[in-house]
Design an enzyme around this catalytic site. Structure first.
Site, short mmCIF file in Angstrom:
data_model
loop_
_atom_site.label_atom_id
_atom_site.label_comp_id
_atom_site.label_asym_id
_atom_site.label_seq_id
_atom_site.Cartn_x
_atom_site.Cartn_y
_atom_site.Cartn_z
N ILE A 40 2.00 -8.01 -2.32
CA ILE A 40 2.34 -7.63 -3.50
C ILE A 40 3.44 -6.57 -3.57
O ILE A 40 3.44 -5.62 -2.64
CB ILE A 40 0.98 -6.95 -4.29
CG1 ILE A 40 -0.28 -8.38 -4.58
CG2 ILE A 40 1.38 -6.35 -5.59
CD1 ILE A 40 -1.40 -8.05 -5.32
N GLU A 74 -0.72 -4.63 16.07
CA GLU A 74 -1.94 -3.84 15.93
C GLU A 74 -2.99 -4.49 17.16
O GLU A 74 -3.61 -3.43 17.61
CB GLU A 74 -2.68 -4.30 14.64
CG GLU A 74 -1.99 -3.58 13.53
CD GLU A 74 -2.65 -3.67 12.38
OE1 GLU A 74 -2.95 -2.58 11.74
OE2 GLU A 74 -2.98 -4.84 11.81
N ASP A 113 2.11 0.74 2.42
CA ASP A 113 3.01 0.55 1.17
C ASP A 113 2.32 0.99 0.04
O ASP A 113 1.23 1.04 -0.06
CB ASP A 113 3.86 -0.77 1.21
CG ASP A 113 2.69 -1.84 1.04
OD1 ASP A 113 2.49 -2.18 2.19
OD2 ASP A 113 2.28 -2.29 0.08
N GLY A 125 -1.68 -2.29 0.98
CA GLY A 125 -0.67 -1.67 -0.22
C GLY A 125 -1.85 -0.75 -1.06
O GLY A 125 -2.70 -1.51 -1.23
N MET A 180 -4.57 -9.29 2.07
CA MET A 180 -4.59 -10.61 2.24
C MET A 180 -5.46 -11.31 3.06
O MET A 180 -5.81 -12.49 3.00
CB MET A 180 -3.09 -11.28 2.84
CG MET A 180 -1.90 -10.62 1.98
SD MET A 180 -0.19 -11.09 2.48
CE MET A 180 -0.20 -12.90 2.13
N GLU A 181 -6.52 -10.65 3.47
CA GLU A 181 -7.59 -11.46 4.41
C GLU A 181 -8.98 -10.89 4.16
O GLU A 181 -10.02 -11.65 4.29
CB GLU A 181 -7.16 -10.91 6.03
CG GLU A 181 -5.93 -11.67 6.30
CD GLU A 181 -4.82 -10.63 6.06
OE1 GLU A 181 -5.03 -9.44 5.98
OE2 GLU A 181 -3.77 -11.01 6.13
N1 SAH Z 1 6.37 -8.73 7.08
C1 SAH Z 1 5.42 -8.99 7.93
C2 SAH Z 1 4.47 -9.67 6.98
C3 SAH Z 1 3.24 -8.83 6.45
S1 SAH Z 1 2.21 -9.56 5.13
C4 SAH Z 1 5.54 -9.68 8.92
O1 SAH Z 1 6.79 -10.12 9.28
O2 SAH Z 1 4.81 -9.90 9.99
C5 SAH Z 1 1.38 -8.27 4.85
C6 SAH Z 1 0.25 -8.29 5.90
O3 SAH Z 1 -0.31 -6.76 5.59
C7 SAH Z 1 -1.19 -8.94 5.35
O4 SAH Z 1 -1.71 -8.96 6.64
C8 SAH Z 1 -1.72 -7.97 4.36
O5 SAH Z 1 -3.08 -8.02 4.49
C9 SAH Z 1 -1.08 -6.68 4.70
N2 SAH Z 1 -0.56 -5.85 3.51
C10 SAH Z 1 0.33 -4.81 3.61
N3 SAH Z 1 0.62 -4.36 2.23
C11 SAH Z 1 0.35 -5.55 1.52
C12 SAH Z 1 0.71 -5.66 0.20
N4 SAH Z 1 1.36 -4.85 -0.53
N5 SAH Z 1 0.15 -6.77 -0.54
C13 SAH Z 1 -0.56 -7.79 0.24
N6 SAH Z 1 -0.79 -7.44 1.53
C14 SAH Z 1 -0.44 -6.46 2.17
#
Ligand code: SAH
Length: 261
Positions: free
Chosen positions: A178, A19, A223, A85, A199-200
């Protein structure tokens, strides 16, 4: 140590590299400062001073980065853009959520304190400053109206972006990706107005609250926070969320310039 206190600097925080990269290509008069294993990229975007940084994922990474932006660059507002999400059936993948309120869904010191309350602060919810919220809302709605200019017909079909909507309301953050409908359901029962999980955001909100600093959280739904959440996650971030961020923030900064002039 204070590195720079250019007036009216906006701090831009990203959780994921994909991003940040889109916007970084547009930054002018660029200087990079390496602090605490992060690159703080200082410069101008569409005429406005900015410092952008990849915070990393999770509440600690976000809080730590926010503090660095405040103390090393004296930013006067902070915007996080990322993905989230969906936590409500009215939201679908590709929609955009602009937080009005944030809460840490994994904060639970009950029975000593009510669930979600940050102990000894009396607070569980943090509120986004209205002016910044409205400006981002306008920039987002402007973007949605011109979607077809930024995505090809085949991308719109592939990612199902035919009827993208923006939403404002409650976002909950926690150190948990989640991906389980049971977990989501329990959270939704405790927080019926919940729109999205990530998550932030609420960690940034807590640090900004301590410093009386304006902040905003902009999230593209990537998602449904259920068992399908991991499917094509990175492809979505690269192809959809990253261009969204670029266009929305471009609108935001360009509109802001018009108001100042
Ligand atoms: N697979 C990714 C990791 C993503 S972690 C990688 O390999 O880089 C998820 C990131 O997207 C976090 O920054 C969070 O803020 C956001 N996010 C998107 N969907 C989420 C969900 N279902 N639960 C929690 N955070 C989610």
């Amino acid at each position: 140590m204070l590195i720079s206190n250019k007036p009216n600097t906006t701090g831009l925080i990203f959780a994921m590299r994909e991003e940040q990269e889109g916007l970084e290509a547009f930054i002018q008069h660029k200087t990079v400062h390496r602090i605490a294993k992060r690159n703080f990229i200082q410069g101008e975007l569409w005429g406005h001073p900015v410092v952008m940084v990849l915070a990393g994922i999770g509440k600690v990474a976000a809080a730590s980065t926010t503090n660095l932006l405040i103390h090393h660059f004296q930013v006067n507002q902070l915007i996080l853009s990322g993905v989230a999400g969906a936590a409500d059936p009215q939201l679908k993948v590709g929609d955009i959520v602009i937080a009005e309120t944030l809460l840490q869904h994994d904060m639970d010191a009950s029975p000593l304190f009510p669930r979600f309350e940050i102990p000894l602060t009396g607070k569980s919810r943090f509120f986004v400053q209205q002016d910044l919220h409205m400006a981002l809302q306008n920039a987002t709605d402007q973007f949605i109206k011109t979607m077809h200019q930024h995505f090809s017909a085949s991308q719109i079909t592939e990612f199902q972006l035919q009827d993208v909507k923006s939403h404002t309301g409650l976002i909950a953050s926690g150190d948990q990706f989640i991906h389980d409908s049971k977990v989501l359901k329990e959270l939704k029962q405790a927080l019926p107005n919940l729109l999205a999980v990530e998550m932030e955001g609420a960690a940034i909100a807590q640090v900004c609250d301590e410093h009386d600093l304006a902040f905003a959280i902009l999230r593209t739904i990537s998602d449904s926070a259920d068992e399908t959440a991991h499917v094509d996650f990175l492809s979505f971030v690269k192809n959809v969320a990253a261009p969204y961020t670029l266009e929305i923030l471009k609108n935001y900064f360009e509109n802001r310039k018009i108001q100042v002039d």
